[in-house]
Design a protein around this motif. Structure first.
Motif, mmCIF file in Angstrom:
data_model
loop_
_atom_site.group_PDB
_atom_site.id
_atom_site.type_symbol
_atom_site.label_atom_id
_atom_site.label_comp_id
_atom_site.label_asym_id
_atom_site.label_seq_id
_atom_site.Cartn_x
_atom_site.Cartn_y
_atom_site.Cartn_z
ATOM 1 N N GLU A 229 0.828 -1.197 0.000
ATOM 2 C CA GLU A 229 0.000 0.000 0.000
ATOM 3 C C GLU A 229 0.867 1.254 0.000
ATOM 4 N N PRO A 230 0.637 2.185 -0.948
ATOM 5 C CA PRO A 230 1.385 3.448 -0.927
ATOM 6 C C PRO A 230 1.107 4.216 0.365
ATOM 7 N N GLN A 231 2.110 4.883 0.857
ATOM 8 C CA GLN A 231 1.966 5.604 2.127
ATOM 9 C C GLN A 231 0.884 6.667 2.055
ATOM 10 N N LYS A 232 0.695 7.281 0.879
ATOM 11 C CA LYS A 232 -0.314 8.335 0.749
ATOM 12 C C LYS A 232 -1.732 7.803 0.921
ATOM 13 N N ASN A 233 -1.938 6.498 0.706
ATOM 14 C CA ASN A 233 -3.284 5.913 0.835
ATOM 15 C C ASN A 233 -3.679 5.658 2.284
ATOM 16 N N GLN A 234 -2.724 5.704 3.199
ATOM 17 C CA GLN A 234 -3.019 5.369 4.588
ATOM 18 C C GLN A 234 -3.831 6.443 5.300
#
Length: 437
Positions: A229-234
């Protein structure tokens, strides 16, 4: 969570105890009420809760933007700032426990038979009931030893493993050391999704799992993709995080998904399982990366994965089929109720499972049916029901699935014997449960 919890005040010389009924609608600095001054009793003025505690108790609130506790009755609120209250110790906690708390509770309560016996015998010895005057007046005496009863030890049924191996469990335990599954499944197309930002070796985990599965008789290829998961999606809500992850996987069309979650209580778990089981219909397995990724941990994952994808792990030997004698279907039934924090109108969930075939119905593979029903209702409503004048219900569905899955003559495909395991009913409900058969 705090409703009906008792608190005591800390700003008075003699603390008072109150019961929380709710929170104030506004922050302490904005929450105002009419206060009558002893100097001007006929001219009440509006004062905020924050200013009131400064004027009366010379206490300047550290958190004036926080709400106050309402410890009054309906229609007659009494507001006390949060920082001036302390929860009274020793109250009975009735809310659901977290996963970690639940595990600690189970570990604390887990005792061997020898330990339980020692506790009982020490209680008798320490309390010295025989010297109690009241018991002596009634002529009561206590044997310090536990009662002895006659019993017999049944031999456990044999378990079948791949390669023709057979083993009898010892003390209710067995393991898969140097053994293979009775029937290993094949997984040619699968993917790994990683929701744990601390996991940087997902490829190594996948390769280790492939080796552990193949070692036990499964046929598992390397994963088609490992998506982190990309960090920006968290920063998105859990449902949206799962949706975005599955957007990346759309072109792979996997038959199995392994998900690496950050912890056991992860908010991702429910939306991820819902997406897999309800929306797209694909088998999945969640895991939390352990401190030590050893063969035993991976073997336990392989056990779950193999069953989910149609394999047999270690079925009971056909001696059990000979013991049952004739074509048999085995049912399991239970009802799960909403927790104490749930809405009173939340439904209960009734689940029924049944073995799929004969004589391999003792293999551990089951069909399942789930229905909602009125909250807190223990009797299962959907076992039998009529639809458009025709008989139906969960039991009929499972019998049809048993019939379609079985091979062989007609008398084997139609079970001649039914065994039902029913969990969750009290002794007073036995007859009621039998009347609904």
């Amino acid at each position: 969570m705090l409703k009906k919890v008792k608190v005591k005040t800390t700003h008075l010389r003699v603390s008072r105890t109150h019961t929380i009924s709710g929170f104030s609608p506004l922050a302490c600095k904005d929450l105002k009420f009419l206060r009558q001054s002893w100097q001007y009793p006929e001219e009440p003025k509006q004062v905020s809760v924050a200013n009131y505690y400064w004027e009366v108790y010379k206490h300047r609130l550290k958190y004036p933007n926080a709400p106050a506790l309402d410890v009054g009755r309906k229609g007659k609120p009494i507001y006390i700032p949060l920082e001036l209250c302390k929860i009274v110790e020793g109250q009975w906690y009735t809310k659901p426990l977290s996963q970690i708390q639940h595990e600690k509770q189970i570990d604390f309560g887990r005792q061997s038979p020898q330990d339980r016996r020692a506790v009982c015998e020490s209680a008798i010895a320490n309390n010295k009931y025989d010297s109690d005057e009241l018991f002596q007046e009634f002529g009561l005496s206590f044997n310090p030893q536990l009662a002895k009863v006659s019993a017999r030890l049944l031999e456990p049924p044999s378990l079948l493993f791949g390669g023709g191996r057979k083993e009898n469990p010892r003390e209710g335990r067995w393991n898969f050391n140097n053994k293979i599954f009775m029937k290993g499944c094949e997984i040619p197309n699968w993917v790994v999704v990683v929701f744990d930002c601390r996991c940087h070796d997902a490829h190594d985990i996948a390769q280790s799992l492939v080796r552990a599965c193949n070692k036990r008789g499964m046929r598992v290829s390397d994963p088609k993709a490992v998506e982190k998961e990309p960090q920006k999606n968290q920063c998105f809500p859990p449902d949206e995080r799962v949706r975005r992850m599955f957007h990346f996987l759309a072109h792979h069309r996997p038959m199995f998904i392994l998900a690496v979650l950050p912890d056991k209580d992860s908010e991702i778990y429910v939306p991820f399982k819902k997406m897999c089981e309800v929306t797209i219909g694909v088998a999945s397995q969640c895991m939390v990366k352990p401190r030590q990724l050893n063969d035993q941990y991976l073997g336990n994952l392989a056990l779950k994965i193999n069953l989910k994808l149609g394999g047999y792990n270690s079925p009971l030997s056909l001696e059990m089929a000979d013991f049952l004698g004739t074509s048999t279907i085995i049912f399991g039934m239970d009802v799960s109720h909403p927790g104490s924090l749930g809405d009173v109108d939340s439904p209960s969930i009734a689940a029924v499972v049944a073995s799929k075939e004969w004589p391999n119905n003792i293999s551990g593979l089951y069909s399942a049916r789930v229905r909602t029903q009125p909250s807190k209702m223990e009797m299962i409503e959907g076992l039998y029901e009529e639809l458009d004048g025709q008989p139906g219900g969960m039991v009929k569905d499972l019998l049809i699935e048993f019939y379609n899955r079985c091979s062989g003559p007609e008398n084997l495909r139609k079970p001649q014997q039914v065994i039902i395991y029913r969990d969750g009913i009290s002794e007073s409900q036995f007859q009621q449960c039998l009347d609904l058969r």
